[in-house]
Write an enzyme that holds these catalytic residues in place. Structure first.
Site, PDB file in Angstrom:
ATOM      1  N   ASP A  89      -9.721   6.150  -2.628  1.00  0.00           N
ATOM      2  CA  ASP A  89      -8.520   6.573  -3.344  1.00  0.00           C
ATOM      3  C   ASP A  89      -8.952   7.193  -4.678  1.00  0.00           C
ATOM      4  OD1 ASP A  89      -9.326   4.413  -4.848  1.00  0.00           O
ATOM      5  OD2 ASP A  89      -7.281   3.761  -5.264  1.00  0.00           O
ATOM      6  N   TYR A 129      -6.682   6.636   3.799  1.00  0.00           N
ATOM      7  CA  TYR A 129      -6.794   5.573   2.805  1.00  0.00           C
ATOM      8  C   TYR A 129      -6.026   4.317   3.220  1.00  0.00           C
ATOM      9  CZ  TYR A 129      -5.533   2.487  -0.839  1.00  0.00           C
ATOM     10  OH  TYR A 129      -5.309   1.328  -1.507  1.00  0.00           O
ATOM     11  N   GLU A 131       0.816  -1.211   0.000  1.00  0.00           N
ATOM     12  CA  GLU A 131       0.000   0.000   0.000  1.00  0.00           C
ATOM     13  C   GLU A 131       0.853   1.266   0.000  1.00  0.00           C
ATOM     14  OE1 GLU A 131      -2.984   0.276  -0.661  1.00  0.00           O
ATOM     15  OE2 GLU A 131      -3.646  -1.797  -0.500  1.00  0.00           O
TER      16      GLU A 131
END
Length: 354
Positions: free
Chosen positions: A135, A117, A34
DNA sequence: AACTCGGGGCA
DNA sequence: TGCCCAGAGTT
């Protein structure tokens, strides 16, 4: 909206890419993926991810890594503070949490480099927590399908999209739901030339029906670039060359460079050769005259860097670089440089690359 | 709220 | 060229 979700999941089941972080629930691996994927396309991040987890297979190894080695692994990926925060957070997890990744949203969100996020992504994918991700893909898909015209780059607009995403979330399988939404945005509902012809959701899509697929989502601001002129002094002799580490609040923090003169305007060549900083490299009659490179133009999101390299080959490098680092040229490939400088090095410094 | 942090891909 | 990308931190 049940129609939307069922069609989306069906599409995801058939079209999802086989990506390495999809075949694990190890929160460390999810986390690394991520961070790498923040503002970064999957195609660009994938090779970095593979190399990164090979170098740093678990949070303990990462926490023990040296700064320079870590930055070298991140070289070329951009947004280098991500690597710094990753490092700091690895130490926290390794020490304060005994290597066990926290599983609740609030704790994960409090870690460096992890915002709304990324916290939602980690806890939903790795732990199945009911948190909705928002996102760039989610903004696009939701604004188009639902016809939401709130700007995506204002606090109010972000709040609106967050609420919609949370209402939409499938609490039975939040991780799958989140990834399906993002994958759909990345592969079908793309920023330009979206695949409306083959889209399984087109019959309910507001943007398609109103011919707004080019205007949604809405952004309020637009970026503007400023131009900066960089003049690097490449002072070397047969074995060594001078570099320095970038500090301060500017781009490329913690990466290396050659000693730099920066201007807001292009420097005249004569002026350049008489620059005070060139005197730091004492040029005497035994040294060759400075060679000035072509202009390297490097486009970034918020600025354009126009750089030249002034190369001075000394017969013997004098001890007059108090704030510089003297390194052997053979070792230059072990330091992390901005892509602009790496390009120059690859063309002008022979030897083994990586 | 506005800025800033990179680099690459695309039309 | 301008915009976007599995955003976050600083001011």
């Amino acid at each position: 909206m049940e129609y939307f979700k069922e069609a989306l999941y069906q599409w995801y089941h058939c079209h999802k890419r086989d990506l390495p972080w999809r075949s694990t629930r190890d929160p460390y691996l999810i986390w690394v993926s991520e961070i790498i994927l923040q503002q970064t396309r999957v195609d660009q991040g994938l090779p970095y991810y593979e190399r990164f987890i090979r170098q740093f297979p678990d949070v303990h190894v990462l926490s023990q890594a040296s700064d320079d080695h870590l930055m070298k692994q991140w070289e070329g990926l951009g947004y280098y503070s991500r690597a710094r925060h990753l490092h700091a957070t690895a130490k926290i997890i390794s020490e304060r949490y005994q290597g066990k990744f926290p599983s609740d949203y609030a704790t994960v969100r409090s870690l460096k480099g992890i915002g709304d996020y990324t916290a939602a992504a980690i806890v939903s994918i790795a732990f199945g927590a009911p948190c909705a991700v928002v996102d760039g893909n989610v903004y696009r898909v939701l604004s188009r399908f639902l016809g939401i015209k709130d700007p995506i780059d204002t606090p109010g607009g972000k709040k609106r999209f967050q609420q919609v995403a949370e209402e939409l979330l499938d609490r039975n399988n939040p991780g799958m739901h989140n990834q399906a939404l993002m994958e759909f945005g990345a592969l079908c509902c793309t920023p330009r030339n979206p695949g409306c012809q083959t889209c399984p959701l087109v019959s309910g899509c507001y943007a398609f029906q109103h011919k707004l697929k080019e205007t949604l989502p809405v952004k309020s601001k637009r970026i503007q670039r400023k131009i900066r002129y960089f003049y690097f002094l490449v002072a070397e002799d047969k074995e060594q060359v001078i570099i320095e580490k970038r500090t301060g609040s500017d781009i490329w923090k913690h990466l290396y460079q050659f000693p730099l003169l920066e201007q807001d305007y292009p420097a005249d060549e004569q002026l350049l050769l008489s620059m005070p900083f060139l005197n730091r490299s004492t040029v005497n009659h035994e040294d060759t005259l400075p060679e000035i490179s072509r202009e390297y133009i490097h486009q970034l999101t918020h600025q354009e860097i126009r750089a030249r390299f002034i190369r001075v080959k000394h017969r013997r490098l004098a001890d007059n670089f108090p704030d510089g680092i003297r390194i052997n040229k053979a070792e230059i490939h072990t330091f992390a440089f901005p892509v602009l400088i790496r390009n120059y090095i690859q063309k002008n410094f022979p030897g083994e690359h990586r």
